[in-house]
Design a protein around this motif. Structure first.
Motif, PDB file in Angstrom:
ATOM      1  N   UNK A   1       0.851  -1.195  -0.034  1.00 53.58           N
ATOM      2  CA  UNK A   1      -0.011   0.011  -0.063  1.00 53.58           C
ATOM      3  C   UNK A   1       0.936   1.331  -0.091  1.00 53.58           C
ATOM      4  N   UNK A   2       0.565   2.396  -0.523  1.00 55.63           N
ATOM      5  CA  UNK A   2       1.231   3.472  -0.450  1.00 55.63           C
ATOM      6  C   UNK A   2       0.774   4.167   0.930  1.00 55.63           C
ATOM      7  N   UNK A   3       1.790   5.266   1.084  1.00 48.33           N
ATOM      8  CA  UNK A   3       1.398   6.061   2.386  1.00 48.33           C
ATOM      9  C   UNK A   3       2.622   5.635   3.268  1.00 48.33           C
ATOM     10  N   UNK A   4       2.835   6.585   4.291  1.00 51.44           N
ATOM     11  CA  UNK A   4       3.865   6.421   5.374  1.00 51.44           C
ATOM     12  C   UNK A   4       4.121   5.055   6.150  1.00 51.44           C
ATOM     13  N   UNK A   5       4.813   4.930   7.170  1.00 47.02           N
ATOM     14  CA  UNK A   5       5.098   3.682   7.868  1.00 47.02           C
ATOM     15  C   UNK A   5       5.269   4.254   9.036  1.00 47.02           C
ATOM     16  N   UNK A   6       5.058   3.795  10.133  1.00 42.29           N
ATOM     17  CA  UNK A   6       5.551   3.794  11.668  1.00 42.29           C
ATOM     18  C   UNK A   6       5.606   2.510  12.668  1.00 42.29           C
ATOM     19  N   UNK A   7       6.756   2.621  13.190  1.00 39.86           N
ATOM     20  CA  UNK A   7       6.691   1.371  14.163  1.00 39.86           C
ATOM     21  C   UNK A   7       6.776   0.017  13.375  1.00 39.86           C
ATOM     22  N   UNK A   8       6.837  -0.767  14.431  1.00 37.36           N
ATOM     23  CA  UNK A   8       7.246  -2.349  13.877  1.00 37.36           C
ATOM     24  C   UNK A   8       5.964  -3.337  13.112  1.00 37.36           C
ATOM     25  N   UNK A   9       4.943  -2.635  12.999  1.00 35.30           N
ATOM     26  CA  UNK A   9       3.662  -3.239  12.719  1.00 35.30           C
ATOM     27  C   UNK A   9       2.720  -2.587  12.130  1.00 35.30           C
ATOM     28  N   UNK A  10       1.773  -2.899  11.005  1.00 36.89           N
ATOM     29  CA  UNK A  10       0.897  -2.241  10.450  1.00 36.89           C
ATOM     30  C   UNK A  10      -0.163  -2.879  10.375  1.00 36.89           C
ATOM     31  N   UNK A  11      -0.504  -3.765  11.300  1.00 38.94           N
ATOM     32  CA  UNK A  11      -1.448  -4.600  11.462  1.00 38.94           C
ATOM     33  C   UNK A  11      -2.982  -4.052  11.893  1.00 38.94           C
ATOM     34  N   UNK A  12      -3.670  -3.182  11.268  1.00 35.62           N
ATOM     35  CA  UNK A  12      -4.835  -2.487  11.556  1.00 35.62           C
ATOM     36  C   UNK A  12      -5.957  -3.515  11.571  1.00 35.62           C
ATOM     37  N   UNK A  13      -5.955  -4.287  12.660  1.00 37.83           N
ATOM     38  CA  UNK A  13      -6.887  -5.333  12.942  1.00 37.83           C
ATOM     39  C   UNK A  13      -8.185  -5.324  14.075  1.00 37.83           C
ATOM     40  N   UNK A  14      -8.000  -3.890  14.655  1.00 36.66           N
ATOM     41  CA  UNK A  14      -8.860  -3.953  15.817  1.00 36.66           C
ATOM     42  C   UNK A  14     -10.025  -3.203  15.814  1.00 36.66           C
ATOM     43  N   UNK A  15     -10.316  -2.194  14.881  1.00 42.29           N
ATOM     44  CA  UNK A  15     -11.300  -1.504  14.675  1.00 42.29           C
ATOM     45  C   UNK A  15     -11.701  -0.459  13.268  1.00 42.29           C
ATOM     46  N   UNK A  16     -12.938  -0.248  13.288  1.00 38.81           N
ATOM     47  CA  UNK A  16     -13.349   0.366  11.959  1.00 38.81           C
ATOM     48  C   UNK A  16     -13.950   1.718  12.300  1.00 38.81           C
ATOM     49  N   UNK A  17     -13.399   2.908  12.002  1.00 39.21           N
ATOM     50  CA  UNK A  17     -14.489   4.093  12.117  1.00 39.21           C
ATOM     51  C   UNK A  17     -14.638   4.872  11.093  1.00 39.21           C
TER      52      UNK A  17
END
Length: 449
Positions: A98-114
């Protein structure tokens, strides 16, 4: 302490968490009953669905996936399930990242949708950046709110129903503080405040009153030994760490946080908070302990509904258990966030393979009358978090519908169930029959069209 005792609903252990292996799109959905024409939007469930399952994997870190049913004009238009396109998922599927910035050790957005500022965002724990989803649940890009986000974001931001602003506390193990963030209605961070804490606490959520953000600094924190051993979620119960609530005035600084001590416990999810005279009322789902004996899942104690009342003059906190049925995933009429309210909806929890992620029944708490109603879907079923959708902008607090996904082990399929909130124990208004199982997950969100 006042306790209202009830018999827990009968539930049956079911294998609802094993992965769903395929992405599916279905436009020919069978509906039983009549879908209300006012329901115009998409009901989205998010949670872990590991592409390459591991028997020792932490229950909170599987690859994020979303499941959604689009409703409109009294019909069910489609069902879709899609993995969030993290770097790990993109590599596995042979796709470009995916395009866009990176931060930290993980990009696992698995917890919530808003939904905020015209965007649908998938969120994750421990500094993960939001991932934008389009109207058909495809991943679009990582976001840092137009380069206004100082570091990472959070899994559980709260929107003010009056101003439309988004409030959050972001934590990341490399920072010696947490960040209180206010995201404006334009989708840009307009305020970032550093809050000094000891170590890195797991702050999953915040609560809002009309004047304060409520912070939960509790005894679950980053554990470097677990990180060194390779844990993908190295947070654990820490004996001796203080448990406290913080009240941060919305326009103030770190020095203005007022801390209140409480008995050791953990809170993933507040229900609501509001101020009444010289007191602040904070309703929460309280776990006695998490990530202590079991470092892989948060199900070692039975979560129940509690009320904390902070005396803003005397500085003390009183605690009252409202109900003793094990329960989680509280929801309410979002229009009444920050205000006194009457109804709260939760999921009665079962143990076993669903952990703390589902049970056969939904509960409706009438906090004025202090009673609870039970809608039990039956021993073969597992329900997830229910979302209240009002029938219109000015309706009463129970004038609308509850929407939830319910798994039925008898045919290994799930349904979207619509209940009349005013007839909570009555039969469903409508049921949308899905072609696959929706695994037990985390949060469910109504994305209005």
């Amino acid at each position: 302490m006042s306790v209202i005792a009830h018999s827990a609903p009968t539930v049956t252990r079911r294998h609802t968490r094993h992965p769903v292996p395929d992405e599916v799109t279905e436009t020919e959905l069978v509906v039983t009953g009549q879908l209300p024409a006012e329901l115009d939007g998409c009901l989205v469930r998010i949670g872990p669905d590991p592409i390459r399952p591991s028997p020792r994997e932490h229950s909170l870190v599987g690859d994020g996936a979303v499941h959604g049913v689009r409703l409109g004009h009294g019909t069910a238009l489609w069902y879709r399930n899609r993995w969030i396109r993290t770097d790990r998922v993109a590599r596995d599927r042979g796709e470009l990242p995916l395009p866009g910035p990176r931060h930290g050790l993980s990009d696992n957005a698995n917890a919530n949708v808003i939904q905020h500022a015209g965007r649908t965002l998938a969120l994750g724990e421990a500094g993960v950046l939001p991932i934008e989803l389009d109207a058909e649940l495809e991943s679009v890009a990582r976001l840092d709110f137009d380069a206004t986000l100082p570091h990472g974001f959070t899994a559980h931001a709260e929107a003010d129903p009056v101003t439309g602003e988004l409030f959050a506390v972001a934590y990341y193990h490399e920072l010696p503080y947490v960040e209180h963030l206010v995201v404006g209605v334009d989708g840009r961070v307009r305020r970032s405040t550093r809050i000094e804490v000891a170590g890195t606490p797991l702050m999953h959520s915040v609560a809002l009153t009309d004047r304060h953000t409520v912070l939960f600094d509790l005894p679950v924190a980053f554990d470097p030994h677990l990180a060194g051993a390779g844990s993908r979620f190295p947070y654990a119960w820490t004996d001796g760490r203080p448990a406290r609530l913080g009240l941060l005035p919305r326009s103030a600084s770190d020095a203005d946080v007022r801390w209140f001590e409480v008995d050791p416990c953990y809170v993933f999810h507040p229900v609501n908070a509001y101020e009444a005279g010289d007191h602040c009322v904070i309703d929460v789902i309280r776990h006695e302990r998490v990530f202590d004996r079991d470092r892989q899942a948060p199900g070692e104690s039975a979560p129940t509904l509690w009320r904390w009342t902070a005396d803003l003059i005397g500085g003390s906190v009183s605690a009252e258990q409202i109900d003793d049925i094990p329960q989680e995933f509280p929801r309410m009429d979002e229009r009444r966030k920050t205000m006194p309210y009457r109804f709260a909806y939760t999921v009665a929890m079962q143990g076993g393979d669903s952990g703390v992620l589902g049970g056969s029944a939904l509960l409706r708490h009438d906090l004025d009358r202090r009673d609870v109603a039970v809608h039990d879907f039956g021993p073969a079923c597992v329900a997830g978090e229910a979302v209240f959708v009002p029938s219109g902008p000015f309706g009463a607090e129970d004038d609308g519908w509850l929407l939830t996904y319910v798994y039925d082990a008898r045919d290994d399929r799930s349904r979207l169930v619509v209940l009349d909130a005013a007839d909570f124990t009555g039969p469903p208004v409508a049921v949308v029959h899905l072609p696959v199982r929706v695994p037990s997950g985390f949060h469910t969100t109504w994305i209005a069209n």
